[in-house]
Design a protein around this motif. Structure first.
Motif, mmCIF file in Angstrom:
data_model
loop_
_atom_site.group_PDB
_atom_site.id
_atom_site.type_symbol
_atom_site.label_atom_id
_atom_site.label_comp_id
_atom_site.label_asym_id
_atom_site.label_seq_id
_atom_site.Cartn_x
_atom_site.Cartn_y
_atom_site.Cartn_z
ATOM 1 N N TYR A 20 0.833 -1.215 0.000
ATOM 2 C CA TYR A 20 0.000 0.000 0.000
ATOM 3 C C TYR A 20 0.861 1.255 0.000
ATOM 4 N N LEU A 35 -6.641 3.203 2.516
ATOM 5 C CA LEU A 35 -6.200 3.320 3.909
ATOM 6 C C LEU A 35 -7.202 4.157 4.709
ATOM 7 N N LYS A 44 2.092 -3.209 6.382
ATOM 8 C CA LYS A 44 1.818 -3.119 4.937
ATOM 9 C C LYS A 44 2.605 -4.179 4.164
#
Length: 894
Positions: free
Chosen positions: A318, A325, A409
């Motif tokens: 991400y 998010l 992540k």
């Protein structure tokens, strides 16, 4: 307003002042005036023949006015010309064109850009021929040394290339060559301009022609490629993005051009796949999937995999500014915003084995670098399989073992990677499946919502293999832990996780089917609990999960203990949702699956459901002609979903639907739907005709000839390919009616057959498989009920018919078709002689004819031909068959 003579046309001061005043009020954020009134006033002025002259005058000459007002005049002019240009007097057209050309090089960039847009609309409406001065003006501006002139012309040209590229690639009387040939060398020259805007606009313009590939570009391809390599490391990201787009389009459409330069192109694409600008990297990453689809040797890519795979994996983490998010924090208590509710489209009912695919992906967010890289990895894993695992697995393992909150992540990207390669690398992953699943299940309870949601998706990608292994004790325990883990997540408090869990569970349901039966009670409890707490957006996915469950377990759902959990909340919702609420679509679909699964068990709920479908269809048919009386806006989806639910009820209740149909006006409404001008409505209508024909044809009989005419019309349409799904259902419905009404079908038999035969003759040319099957079956059913009408024409269709029959799976419809085959062969045995080998192959396609009567008929046909063919002719026919086919025919003692 002023009189018309164009040469001397001058605006009147008063009119000019008034229009400028209106435009000023329209664009001012501080104006207290009513915007809709201003809009009406401007529309009123549009009635004056020279109103557009005023607008172009304000755009081109109102030097004292602000740029915003001049631009507003230009945008209004553009919209007016879209609808009114062809209706204007030639004098007014000429005035507008003569005012636009000098503005191509206007000092104000926004004015230039607006002029470029209007120029494109004029060319769209009047063609290049209608404006001979334009091409010369564009060439003069491009060749000047004034940046404003070059940019203005380039802006206009790039808009023409984008919206109407074909006009520059056509012959223009008075020109020795096509305009594109005049412009291309100039566009290539701009690739080397010191001005970013010119490099960008020129490359964008050439890119519009890759798909069309005019001969001017084809013959200068080397020059174009040289230009691309010059621009490859351009300092401007927007130019690099266009270079990538060019290479992606070339590899998709004309890969042969890139073959001599492939090594350089791949090296470049590797470099830009990790460009610091995400949009450039996104465009570059499209290249890898496109390469794999381009029929180029995979070998060329193999040596780059160890460098490419780490780049893709790094892109799958991400980005800090990824919109997901923010979404990921959404708690279930937050109501959905209207923009979160995407419109969705119901796929109309389709009778057959080879459904017309509908990809209804309602997942979160927009296409981005992360998703594109994951898709590329998925494609690569399907091409290269397990050989990418040695590069991949160490990276996955390193990311998964990264501990601490700041590394979440990386862990999430590793789980995404496992899901992306689940299909392509399954051979290498399968021996480790239990470890993978054991690793993923605890992640379903991770503190980070996006790790919980991606773990649901990745488990669903392995669900086929998890279900396959559930035959033994250990495998069943694993299946059960996945099932319970996903159910837990369905009740997550985070919306994003709810969606992922529900979708993953629907995938598991499809794979597991009846394996779900022992857990039905706990599944229903979880789903109905979600049904009670979800917001609107995710509620749609619960409907899907309930419908998929009903399809998966079928009649096992028909137990009082299950219905007591399932039906009361659904019925409460059914009563609460209005007939014009689009949330009704999913509910109607959900009821369709439940009605089919419960069969006669649905009869306790059938009356209100049936009646509501009739009411919805009636209201919508009225809304189509008179929305005010109907009280709702017309929306065909309501009709399509209601027809499909009636089909589901008919299939479930069988003869039990008869009394409901008898007391309603369904027949007349249905006939109207069969003749609707929308193909989705027709498609579902003919499916219902076929379903009703099976169980209560008596209620269709009073208007039988009209139903048959409507269905036959679908087969005679010259645009058959565009409405193939309608034709498919209409064809099937005719066959179902034929076997119920027998001789009453005879008036349309020859018309129908003349439509069916060409479909069979072109079956090789990629016609949808189900359409071919239904055509072969309907032909057989007509032959069975009217052999005397059909048999004289046998030699026209016998060969393709037998080939198609041999492709159909064994079922009752295939039995009907073979009764027809036997009937016409008995009526006209000599006409089938030339197709005897194919007929034997069709008979051999049966595993077993279970119907004793049909088995005997087939025996008689084969024995008849054996007696008829003397002097070794029968043996010669048998020798043309494959050994397995001969074995099958031995059942008939020949």
């Amino acid at each position: 307003m002023a009189a018309a003579g164009s040469a001397s046309w001058q605006p009147q001061e008063e009119g000019l002042k008034e229009i400028c005043g209106l435009l000023e009020q329209q664009i001012s954020p501080y104006s207290s005036a009513d915007k809709s009134q201003i809009w009406q006033q401007l529309q009123h002025y549009s009635q004056f023949p020279d109103f557009n002259n005023y607008l172009v005058f304000i755009l081109a000459r109102a030097e004292g006015k602000s740029g915003e007002i001049r631009q507003a005049a230009g945008l209004l002019l553009k919209n007016n010309l879209r609808t009114a240009y062809k209706l204007m007097s030639p004098a007014h057209q000429q005035y507008i064109k003569s005012e636009l050309l000098p503005c191509l090089g206007a000092a104000d960039k926004h004015i230039r850009s607006t002029v470029g847009t209007i120029v494109t609309v004029v060319v769209q409406q009047g063609g290049v021929l209608g404006w001979p001065e334009l091409l010369q003006a564009l060439v003069n501006c491009l060749d000047s040394s004034d940046l404003n002139h070059m940019e203005g012309a380039m802006d206009a040209l790039s808009k023409i290339c984008e919206d109407i590229p074909q006009v520059l690639d056509s012959d223009v009387p008075g020109l020795a060559e096509r305009p594109i040939k005049i412009f291309l060398p100039r566009l290539f020259q701009f690739f080397q301009s010191p001005h970013t805007s010119l490099r960008k606009l020129s490359l964008d313009s050439v890119n519009q022609y890759i798909m069309l590939m005019p001969s001017a570009l084809y013959t200068s391809m080397d020059k174009f490629l040289q230009g691309l390599f010059v621009l490859a490391n351009d300092p401007a990201a927007e130019v690099r993005k266009l270079v990538c787009a060019a290479f992606v389009q070339l590899i998709e459409i004309h890969p042969s051009f890139l073959e001599p330069h492939l090594k350089n192109v791949i090296e470049y694409m590797l470099q830009v796949s990790k460009d610091t600008d995400d949009e450039v990297a996104l465009e570059a990453c499209e290249f890898w999937s496109a390469y794999c689809d381009a029929q180029l040797p995979y070998e060329n890519l193999r040596e780059y995999l160890p460098r490419l795979i780490p780049i893709l994996l790094s892109n799958m983490v991400y980005a800090d500014d990824d919109e997901s998010l923010v979404d990921a924090e959404e708690d279930e208590s937050l109501p959905d915003r209207d923009q979160d509710l995407k419109p969705r489209f119901h796929t109309p009912r389709f009778h057959g084995s080879d459904d017309i695919e509908d990809d209804d992906d309602d997942s979160y967010g927009i296409w981005n670098l992360r998703k594109c890289s994951a898709a590329a990895l998925d494609v690569l894993s399907n091409v290269f399989g397990d050989e990418i695992l040695p590069t991949l697995m160490p990276i996955i393992e390193a990311k998964l073992s990264a501990s601490g909150d700041e590394a979440w992540k990386d862990r999430e990207a590793a789980v995404l990677t496992l899901g992306a390669i689940a299909e392509g690398c399954i051979n290498g992953l399968y021996p480790h499946l239990s470890q993978i699943v054991a690793f993923l299940i605890p992640l379903l309870d991770d503190k980070f919502a996006l790790i919980r949601s991606i773990s649901c998706w990745t488990l669903s990608r392995f669900s086929k293999y998890i279900v396959q292994d559930s035959g033994n004790k250990k495998g069943y325990e694993q299946f059960d832990s996945v099932l319970m883990g996903l159910l837990r997540r369905i009740l997550d408090t985070n919306k994003r996780v709810q969606e992922a869990a529900c979708s993953a569970f629907a995938t598991l349901e499809e794979e597991a089917a009846e394996e779900l039966a022992p857990r039905l009670e706990v599944i229903l409890q979880h789903l109905m609990c979600a049904f009670g707490k979800y917001q609107r957006r995710n509620l749609r996915i619960v409907y899907d999960a309930i419908g998929t469950l009903a399809d998966a377990v079928g009649e096992k759902l028909n137990q009082p203990v299950y219905l007591e959990i399932l039906m009361p909340p659904l019925i409460a919702k059914w009563q609460q949702v209005s007939n014009s609420d689009k949330d009704l679509f999913r509910l109607l679909e959900c009821f369709t699956s439940i009605a089919q699964a419960l069969g006669t068990g649905f009869s306790q709920f059938d009356q209100p459901v049936f009646q509501r479908c009739i009411n919805i269809i009636q209201t919508q048919q009225l809304a189509k002609v008179d929305p005010i009386s109907a009280g709702v806006q017309y929306d065909k989806e309501f009709i399509v979903c209601s027809l499909d639910l009636l089909s589901g009820l008919t299939e479930g209740l069988q003869g039990g639907i008869e009394s409901l149909v008898a007391q309603s006006n369904l027949r007349d409404l249905l006939l109207q739907c069969c003749m609707d001008d929308d193909s989705d409505v027709q498609q579902s209508a003919f499916a219902l005709v076929g379903d009703l024909a099976k169980v209560c044809p008596v209620h269709l009989r009073p208007r039988l000839s009209e139903f048959l005419d409507a269905a036959t019309n679908q087969l005679t349409t010259p645009k058959l390919n565009e409405t193939i799904a309608v034709a498919n259902n209409a064809c099937w419905a005719i066959g179902e009616l034929a076997i119920k009404v027998r001789q009453e079908i005879s008036p349309v038999v020859m018309t129908v057959i003349s439509c069916l035969v060409p479909i069979l003759q072109h079956a090789e040319q990629g016609v949808n498989k189900s359409v071919v099957e239904n055509t072969a079956i309907t032909l057989g059913r007509l032959a069975w009920v009217c052999p005397d009408l059909v048999s004289p024409h046998m030699e026209h269709f016998m060969q393709p018919w037998c080939i198609s029959l041999s492709m159909i799976r064994d079922d009752i419809e295939k039995e009907d078709a073979f009764r027809g085959l036997c009937a016409v062969v008995r009526a006209n045995p000599s006409a089938a002689l030339s197709s005897l080998v194919l007929m034997c192959k069709a008979i051999a396609s049966w595993d077993e004819i279970r119907n004793g009567e049909l088995h005997n008929e087939v025996c008689q046909v084969l024995h008849g031909y054996k007696q008829m063919l003397r002097n070794g002719a029968w043996d010669q026919c048998m020798s043309a068959l494959e050994p397995p086919e001969k074995d099958k025919l031995s059942k008939y003692q020949v």
